[in-house]
Write an enzyme that holds these catalytic residues in place. Structure first.
Site, short mmCIF file in Angstrom:
data_model
loop_
_atom_site.label_atom_id
_atom_site.label_comp_id
_atom_site.label_asym_id
_atom_site.label_seq_id
_atom_site.Cartn_x
_atom_site.Cartn_y
_atom_site.Cartn_z
N PHE A 80 -9.28 20.73 -23.85
CA PHE A 80 -9.80 19.38 -23.99
C PHE A 80 -11.06 19.30 -23.12
CE2 PHE A 80 -10.18 14.87 -22.95
CZ PHE A 80 -10.38 14.41 -24.23
N THR A 81 -12.00 18.41 -23.47
CA THR A 81 -13.31 18.39 -22.79
C THR A 81 -13.19 18.32 -21.26
OG1 THR A 81 -13.31 16.01 -23.18
CG2 THR A 81 -14.63 17.35 -24.69
N TYR A 91 0.85 -1.20 0.00
CA TYR A 91 0.00 0.00 0.00
C TYR A 91 0.88 1.26 0.00
CZ TYR A 91 -3.62 3.33 1.35
OH TYR A 91 -4.48 4.39 1.37
N PHE A 147 -21.89 14.65 -23.93
CA PHE A 147 -21.59 13.73 -25.03
C PHE A 147 -21.47 12.28 -24.56
CE2 PHE A 147 -17.08 12.96 -24.16
CZ PHE A 147 -16.71 14.09 -23.44
N ASP A 161 0.00 19.65 -20.79
CA ASP A 161 -0.70 18.38 -20.88
C ASP A 161 0.14 17.50 -21.80
OD1 ASP A 161 -2.29 16.25 -21.73
OD2 ASP A 161 -4.14 17.37 -21.45
N ARG A 199 -16.76 14.91 -32.13
CA ARG A 199 -15.96 15.97 -31.51
C ARG A 199 -16.42 17.27 -32.13
NH1 ARG A 199 -13.23 13.94 -26.94
NH2 ARG A 199 -15.43 14.29 -26.55
N LYS A 202 -2.68 6.82 -22.85
CA LYS A 202 -2.37 6.98 -24.28
C LYS A 202 -0.91 6.60 -24.55
CE LYS A 202 -6.09 9.99 -25.48
NZ LYS A 202 -6.60 10.77 -26.59
N1 F0G Z 1 -5.85 15.45 -21.86
C1 F0G Z 1 -5.89 15.02 -23.12
C2 F0G Z 1 -5.12 15.73 -24.17
C3 F0G Z 1 -6.64 13.88 -23.45
O1 F0G Z 1 -6.65 13.45 -24.71
C4 F0G Z 1 -7.36 13.21 -22.43
C5 F0G Z 1 -8.19 12.06 -22.75
C6 F0G Z 1 -7.29 13.71 -21.13
C7 F0G Z 1 -6.53 14.84 -20.88
C8 F0G Z 1 -8.04 13.05 -20.02
O2 F0G Z 1 -7.41 11.87 -19.69
O3 F0G Z 1 -9.13 10.09 -20.15
O4 F0G Z 1 -7.10 9.61 -18.77
O5 F0G Z 1 -8.91 11.04 -17.88
N2 F0G Z 1 -8.58 11.77 -23.90
C9 F0G Z 1 -9.40 10.63 -24.25
C10 F0G Z 1 -9.78 10.71 -25.73
C11 F0G Z 1 -10.57 10.41 -23.38
O6 F0G Z 1 -10.57 9.86 -26.16
O7 F0G Z 1 -9.26 11.55 -26.46
P1 F0G Z 1 -8.19 10.58 -19.11
#
Ligand code: F0G
Length: 481
Positions: free
Chosen positions: A131-132, A79, A454, A222, A388, A265
């Protein structure tokens, strides 16, 4: 590796061989129509069993290497103070040159902690593009996102190789307008996901850093797709041709004050992290890690996945790994361009993005062209893409629709998962759909969640166009496909 064939055509040759496979099926078109109807015309609601080629995302869907799988067997599950964490920390120090690491369960968890610690109500955060999940967290903390890209970034039919650059004049103007106290940091995203995976140049990053330093504003990155951005710098920026991806990653990260990433990723694993050389930043975030994520040495990530991350982070410096997705995207985009299918150019870092405004010019943004296109692609091919566009934007505080700059259907390429024949199939079905684009109509919401709509929103096709599209498809290809 890109190889030129004797007929002059360039193709991406995979620099790996496949040891483990997963069976996939192509359902007949009637069953696909039923599946998308049941899923509310939202590709997030489809079940994996109903999908032929899954290009929803490259997040958590990359194929792992044999070394990653092997490492997972020797994880240390303590842990506190587990050996696995120290392996991850040493990979971060070797590859990114950063001493302090805070593991998180995924990228948005890192965004949450950063927003909590650094952003106060009324702040503004300049960035190359949002980013979303970034926007959601920064706004929930009371901040406002300011996108300061160059105008060319929104031109989907462009030859500009660095559409992810920040416009330096706009950055200076923003700092003058809001003053340093209201700007907790400037955010740079390594390949701008929502602009079509477009990279920034090292030259631009250096200038951004100079401006930040002059005003004592931290530069946050990022780094979710840092290896792809570094690959593009090597391939596209003068002076970097002979530098290794590893060197470019180090130089890029060296210009930042703090980074975060989704490890789902480019490290081909499932987790996230925040890392910095700034002890003060580290100490400010650290107390919150056990509150929201997990103890300091696992941060909500499974120990097996943390082992895989440590290996994946080292492997992403290999050009055949860093370049594998960009090279397949390049091939995919070039085939589409040949057939005049409107896709984002130049090819970016994570996907082939179809421009739904150009593909479906008869649909106004109020009828969600990118969402309609994603649903139509699924009906005619069993291929899952991701909307998107405007559906991926939430309404403003007054409940008004916020129209997205771009309307894209994103066909993401998970790393080392699909082959050229899969890409050829997708291009063929896109081509058919483009020639029958008038059959595709708009969508309207029937269930609309208040945030990140979405993901779970349900929609309906106007005039039942899905049925007509499936009928036309059947006439040409038969009921079996
Ligand atoms: N920043 C970027 C540039 C991303 O592409 C993503 C996730 C995140 C932050 C958030 O990371 O999913 O690990 O919480 N992108 C995915 C996509 C969801 O489908 O492009 P996460």
């Amino acid at each position: 590796m890109i190889v030129r064939l004797s007929n002059g055509r360039e193709i991406p040759v995979e620099m790996h061989k496949i040891k483990i496979v997963q069976k996939i099926d192509l359902l007949p078109v009637d069953q696909r129509l039923k599946a998308i109807e049941e899923g509310g015309y939202n590709t997030f609601s489809l079940k994996s069993r109903d999908i032929f080629i899954d290009m929803l995302t490259d997040s958590g869907t990359n194929a792992m290497s044999d070394n990653q799988l092997g490492a997972m067997m020797v994880s240390d599950n303590a842990y506190a103070g587990c050996e696995t964490f120290y392996k991850l920390a040493s990979a971060i120090e070797d590859v990114l040159g950063l001493k302090y690491v805070l593991p998180t369960h995924q990228g948005r968890a890192s965004e949450h902690l950063i927003a909590k610690v650094f952003i106060k109500p009324g702040d503004v955060i300049p960035m190359n593009y949002h980013f979303t999940t970034t926007r959601a967290h920064f706004e929930l903390a009371g901040g406002k996102v300011l996108e300061i890209y160059a105008d060319e970034a929104l031109n989907t039919q462009s030859t500009n190789l660095f559409k992810g650059n920040i416009d330096l004049q706009k950055l200076n103007d923003v700092i003058e307008k809001y003053s340093r106290d209201k700007i907790p940091f400037v955010r740079m995203e390594a390949t701008t996901n929502l602009l079509g995976g477009q990279p920034f140049s090292m030259e631009n990053l250096k200038r951004v850093k100079e401006i930040c330093t002059a005003h004592k504003i931290p530069l946050l990155m990022d780094a979710t797709l840092i290896s792809e951005n570094s690959y593009f710098i090597k391939m596209r920026e003068r002076g970097y041709e002979n530098r290794t991806v590893a060197e470019i990653i180090k130089e890029t990260i060296g210009l930042t004050d703090i980074i975060y990433m989704s490890a789902r990723k480019n490290s081909s694993a499932r987790g996230g992290l925040i890392a910095t050389n700034n002890k003060e930043f580290y100490e400010r975030i650290k107390p919150w890690l056990p509150v929201y994520e997990g103890f300091l040495t696992y941060g909500g990530i499974s120990f097996e996945q943390m082992e895989a991350m440590a290996v994946g982070i080292r492997e992403m410096t290999d050009i055949s790994v860093a370049g594998s997705v960009p090279e397949q995207v390049k091939y995919f985009v070039e085939r589409c361009v040949e057939k005049k299918i409107p896709v984002v150019t130049p090819p970016g870092g994570l996907a082939c993005h179809v421009d739904a405004k150009l593909f479906l010019p008869h649909l106004p943004q109020s009828q969600y062209p990118a969402g309609a296109l994603a649903a139509a692609i699924y009906i005619v091919s069993g291929v899952r893409s991701m909307e998107r566009g405007t559906i991926s934007m939430d309404r403003d505080q007054d409940g008004k629709e916020v129209y997205s700059d771009l309307e894209l259907a994103r066909l993401a390429i998970p790393r080392r998962v699909y082959t050229m024949s899969h890409i050829e199939f997708v291009v063929d079905r896109l081509d058919w759909l483009y020639n029958h684009r008038n059959l595709v109509g708009g969508l309207k919401f029937v269930e609309e969640p208040p945030v990140l709509r979405f993901f779970f929103g349900r929609l309906e096709p106007l005039d039942n166009w899905g049925v007509k599209l499936a009928e036309a498809f059947k006439k040409e290809f038969g009921a079996k496909y």
